[in-house]
Design a protein around this motif. Sequence first.
Motif, mmCIF file in Angstrom:
data_model
loop_
_atom_site.group_PDB
_atom_site.id
_atom_site.type_symbol
_atom_site.label_atom_id
_atom_site.label_comp_id
_atom_site.label_asym_id
_atom_site.label_seq_id
_atom_site.Cartn_x
_atom_site.Cartn_y
_atom_site.Cartn_z
ATOM 1 N N THR A 656 0.884 -1.090 0.051
ATOM 2 C CA THR A 656 0.085 -0.036 0.000
ATOM 3 C C THR A 656 1.041 1.160 -0.141
ATOM 4 O OG1 THR A 656 0.031 0.222 2.505
ATOM 5 C CG2 THR A 656 -1.874 -1.360 1.245
ATOM 6 N N GLY A 657 2.197 1.152 0.531
ATOM 7 C CA GLY A 657 2.898 2.474 0.568
ATOM 8 C C GLY A 657 2.864 3.165 1.887
ATOM 9 N N PRO A 779 1.201 7.803 1.602
ATOM 10 C CA PRO A 779 1.209 6.207 1.015
ATOM 11 C C PRO A 779 1.090 6.161 -0.452
ATOM 12 C CG PRO A 779 -0.501 6.231 2.857
ATOM 13 C CD PRO A 779 -0.116 7.816 2.392
ATOM 14 N N MET A 780 0.624 7.247 -1.105
ATOM 15 C CA MET A 780 0.591 7.018 -2.521
ATOM 16 C C MET A 780 1.847 7.358 -3.051
ATOM 17 S SD MET A 780 -1.833 8.719 -5.602
ATOM 18 C CE MET A 780 -1.506 10.612 -4.995
ATOM 19 N N ARG A 783 4.131 4.532 -2.570
ATOM 20 C CA ARG A 783 3.924 3.383 -3.337
ATOM 21 C C ARG A 783 4.573 3.771 -4.632
ATOM 22 N NH1 ARG A 783 3.016 -1.847 -4.442
ATOM 23 N NH2 ARG A 783 2.139 -2.032 -6.525
ATOM 24 N N ARG A 784 4.295 5.009 -5.299
ATOM 25 C CA ARG A 784 4.596 5.286 -6.462
ATOM 26 C C ARG A 784 6.164 5.277 -6.563
ATOM 27 N NH1 ARG A 784 -0.010 7.950 -8.711
ATOM 28 N NH2 ARG A 784 -1.567 6.000 -8.887
ATOM 29 N N PHE B 184 -8.431 2.320 5.234
ATOM 30 C CA PHE B 184 -7.367 2.784 4.892
ATOM 31 C C PHE B 184 -7.318 4.421 4.997
ATOM 32 C CE2 PHE B 184 -3.680 4.039 2.191
ATOM 33 C CZ PHE B 184 -2.513 3.207 2.734
ATOM 34 N N ARG B 186 -5.004 7.935 6.644
ATOM 35 C CA ARG B 186 -3.668 8.473 7.122
ATOM 36 C C ARG B 186 -3.612 8.987 8.697
ATOM 37 N NH1 ARG B 186 -1.684 12.620 2.606
ATOM 38 N NH2 ARG B 186 0.309 12.655 3.971
ATOM 39 N N ASN B 248 -4.938 12.884 -1.217
ATOM 40 C CA ASN B 248 -4.642 11.630 -0.688
ATOM 41 C C ASN B 248 -4.180 10.562 -1.783
ATOM 42 O OD1 ASN B 248 -4.403 12.370 2.078
ATOM 43 N ND2 ASN B 248 -6.539 12.090 2.222
ATOM 44 N N TYR B 253 -4.530 4.896 -8.138
ATOM 45 C CA TYR B 253 -4.250 4.477 -6.702
ATOM 46 C C TYR B 253 -5.211 3.633 -5.865
ATOM 47 C CZ TYR B 253 -2.090 4.150 -1.997
ATOM 48 O OH TYR B 253 -1.311 4.052 -0.657
ATOM 49 N N HIS B 256 -5.709 0.336 -7.252
ATOM 50 C CA HIS B 256 -4.720 -0.561 -6.507
ATOM 51 C C HIS B 256 -5.284 -0.837 -4.947
ATOM 52 C CE1 HIS B 256 -1.047 -2.292 -5.138
ATOM 53 N NE2 HIS B 256 -0.935 -1.130 -4.337
ATOM 54 N N LEU B 257 -5.569 0.269 -4.420
ATOM 55 C CA LEU B 257 -5.858 -0.015 -2.764
ATOM 56 C C LEU B 257 -7.014 -0.953 -2.660
ATOM 57 C CD1 LEU B 257 -5.460 3.285 -0.948
ATOM 58 C CD2 LEU B 257 -4.115 1.218 -0.732
ATOM 59 N N VAL B 260 -6.315 -4.523 -3.056
ATOM 60 C CA VAL B 260 -5.437 -5.072 -1.838
ATOM 61 C C VAL B 260 -6.466 -5.246 -0.719
ATOM 62 C CG1 VAL B 260 -3.584 -4.330 -0.457
ATOM 63 C CG2 VAL B 260 -3.296 -3.933 -2.729
ATOM 64 N N ARG B 264 -7.619 -8.406 1.629
ATOM 65 C CA ARG B 264 -7.298 -8.595 2.816
ATOM 66 C C ARG B 264 -8.617 -8.492 3.799
ATOM 67 N NH1 ARG B 264 -2.297 -4.028 3.965
ATOM 68 N NH2 ARG B 264 -0.826 -5.213 2.549
#
Lengths: 794, 271
Positions: A656-657, A779-780, A783-784, B184, B186, B248, B253, B256-257, B260, B264
């Motif tokens: 996920t980063g 995170p982005m 990950r990048r 997910f 931050r 964010n 992305y 992708h997340l 994932v 999970r």
Amino acid sequence: MTITETPFAGGIVGEARLRKEDPALLTGEAKFIDDLDLPGALWVACVRSPHAHARINGVDTSEALAVDGVVAAYSGEDLADTWVAPLPCAWPVTDDMNNPAHFPVAQGKANYAGDIVAVVVATSRYAAADGLEGVVVDYEPLDAVVSIEDAESDRVVIHEDLGTNVSYEWPLIPDPEGVDAAFEAATHHITETYVHQRLIPAPMEPRGVAVVPAPHNGDMTLYSSTQIPHVLKVMAALTLGVPEQKLRVIAPSVGGGFGCKLNVYAEEILCMALAQRHGVPVRWTESRTEAAGSTIQGRAQRQTIELAADADGKLTAVRATLLADMGAYLQLVAPGVPLLGAFLYHGLYDVPLYSFTCKSVFTNLTPTDAYRGAGRPEATYAIERGMDALAVAVGVGADEIRSRNFIPTEKFPYDSPAGLVFDSGNYQPALDRAKELIGWDARMAEQAERRAAGSTTHLGIGISTYVEMCGLAPSRVLASLNYGAGGWESATVRVLPTCKVQVVTGATPHGQGHETCWSMIVADRLGVDPDDVEVLHSDTAISPLGMDTYGSRSLSVGGTAIWMATEKVVEKAATIAAHMLEANPEDLELTGGVFSVKGSPDAEVPLAGVAFAAFTAHDLPDGVEPNLQAQVTWDPPNFTFPFGAHIAVVEIDEVTGAVDLIDYAACDDCGNQINPMIVEGQIHGGIVQGVAQALWEEAVYDEDGQCRSANLADYLVPSAAECIDMKLDHTVTPSPTNPMGVKGIGEAGTIASTPAVMNAVVNALRPLGVTGMAMPASPMTVRRAIEAAGGGAS
Amino acid sequence: MIPAAVGYVRADSAEAAVAALGEHGDEAKLLAGGQSLIPLMRLRLARPSVLVDMGRAEDLRGISVDGDTVSIGALTSHSALEHSVELAAACPLLAHVASQVGDPAVRHRGTLGGSLAHADPASDLPAAVLALGGTLVATGPGGSREIAASDFFTGFLESALASDEVLTTVHLPVSTGGWAYQKFNRRAQDWAIVGVAVAEGGAGVSLVNMGSTPLRAAAVEAAVAGGAGASDAAAVAADGTEPPTDNNADGAYREHLVRVLTERALVAAGA
């Protein structure tokens, strides 16, 4: 009179005493600016440009004036005759620095989103807000300059009369040929470029202003949520032409500043002008959203650092080149912020040759200025990230490369290649202790195990050591840097007839705990209860002399003034006590609040008796004035140089980063500590604030110069949930620059933690081919970076 | 941050609220916990003429379990969901998701009904109710009707509620099979950058912040039903989504997340 060998003998300094400030703050008894009860006050609301760059072709206030409760509305042109001078910039770092005229209300052109273009005055805050909607401004949007690179190109010149977006260039290159030769001869030549994103200071209390005029005698009281009532008084008098002796500035309880309240703001001058004009109190309270655009921002620079080193990784030269973003105008000390780091790009390393150059440019963004650390976090970041890159190139550990380059302890006082004299230092023990606290060997082994096992949860370990220059500042040094004021501080210590004590300080606490610490210093010496010492501050009528609080100066400069004033009081008291005891003053000692004659235990008089005798003045020695009081203004002969070593441990989820800070250790050296609990609190908060730059915070602007992080949902100030336990310890290397051997601790955490975390992030990902990382390491972004390096499990 | 003037009426029952909405028309807004509406009003992005305050409609507060059905009053706070022993036993996914909303202050004020009616695609609770296959009860001038959660979210901040309807109750099937919520973000207090809720071992899967509405991940559910493993089922999690771009995350992305996090979540739920 004997002065004891150790500076503190009273058993009070060094205690982790609870803060005397806190009961009022925790119960709501403390009055912040918005708590002031000002009957009949008019409320001010500011019409702010929604455009980052626009010509103002007209301002129509007629609809606003029709709104219930609106008393007046003014455009920039309406108020143009009000200002005697533009808003001040007190630090013209070069003689030819470009400084555009900056008035409280813009005329003709708005130069950032948030620039005030008109103002509404109303009977309530709500009516003022309603009035804002009635002001119609005819804007002609212009191309906005958002990036510093675009600014440097002069594609669009923001201040046409200047002909360029460059404000100044400031070089510090004592030996240019030597530096060039060192790089030519170097085995390792590291070149790294880093960007410090813009940060929004975000103190818990936004700004606020209230002005109470007395139209008939000309008095004016300015209340402001400011760090600098004393400086503000001088600057406001100059800007508005108010007679300084008629002006009183009060900073009530101030809910944090972090440097953003070290300024003279448009709203302060504007409210004074409106109070004069309307003859009644006028007030303004900043909203959080407003603060994101109208309060100064921090950092905002691109830095290139080059390191020259021999085969063993021993540094031979350091070259730093900065491009700094001043924003749309120069605020109070903005041009000098990069200079506060200019002398420290070699960190705490022994380097013979040094080169620093800073170019600063204007953009169509909110002005920048001092933000916790101000120049020193940037310098530390560059050298500490660079040292990790050098360690990799040399093939040694991040700890080893630092140990090889530390200024040896025996070299202090150390003549730095940038021209400073580091008064003291002892760096290796701090690094050793930080490694011990974090469990360095075990963490390194754990990292190796995870790597061998092919784990996608990477462990990263990052060091940052640091040295800062604190205790701003010797006035003569400030003069050499073209700063428009001195760096002294004033203190008065007054023992009242009942032996209670008043301390008047020119420092301006806004969360630091000065009342607690100052009273401990005085109580320790006088032998009184710290609760019997009242610290008066932040009101120019009570404390007329002061240079205020910023730059980790309050203890080492203001505290020293208090220490010296206390000594003067003790000396005077000893003279009176000697008279009372018919003894020689030199034979007296003050212990536990009692003067006694050495060798004659029965001959004693309590300080209380002396204080009352000084008050009645019935029988004072010849030539001794009544009362026990002393005032001292202390101008430090040098900066102080706190240092330390911080180590961060992060876990990164490769998939996920996401970066998780899992462990943190710090060993700081701020010299002698007055109150270790307050020291720890400053370190805790500083570390979190610095980690925030590494992982979370960024003022995000789009290509039109619009802030996309103007609230606390989008601007990621960490909360308690993001904090971790920190393993703290300290070494004590007293500063020889002041009699207490203190240095300052307000900014250390912020300075060290950002590079420590970023070094840990890069350290974690090096096996994946990652060699750099932008801040914040979201995170982005992480990950990048992993993907760009060709890695990354999915 | 100063709201415009607004009228105020108190409605202590669903019926009173419906009457008030009828009287004041489209410009009236229901106020429950105020955690979304008040910030919008302070920014003047929402300017209702009248607030109909349901904060004291005690009949709409509470959690009950009757046989296979859990019924929750619309004004039940997130904190009440988070700390309910009954809910932890009957529908642990919802109790857990409630504990992940905002911060403690938000959870004490915010309500389940308010969160659903606000229909924010980035909110946690709508996804949980979707994954659980909930049924929402709305009361209007003509009486009450039931709306399936999968039909409730119709657009960005838009729901199937009519302007004169009040959300009163949420019915959920008792659900104690494998569940998981992957959120997910931050900071602990933030909206999910992406979230994935899984109920009943993957029979119900829903996505947070992957489009203009809270989304049911039908392709994932179908893959699980067809016997696919977690990895294969998660591979289709982003199919048909139109994730937003913000500070964010960009859309790619987020896609992708979501794959994932879905994997999970399915693994955690025992799929």
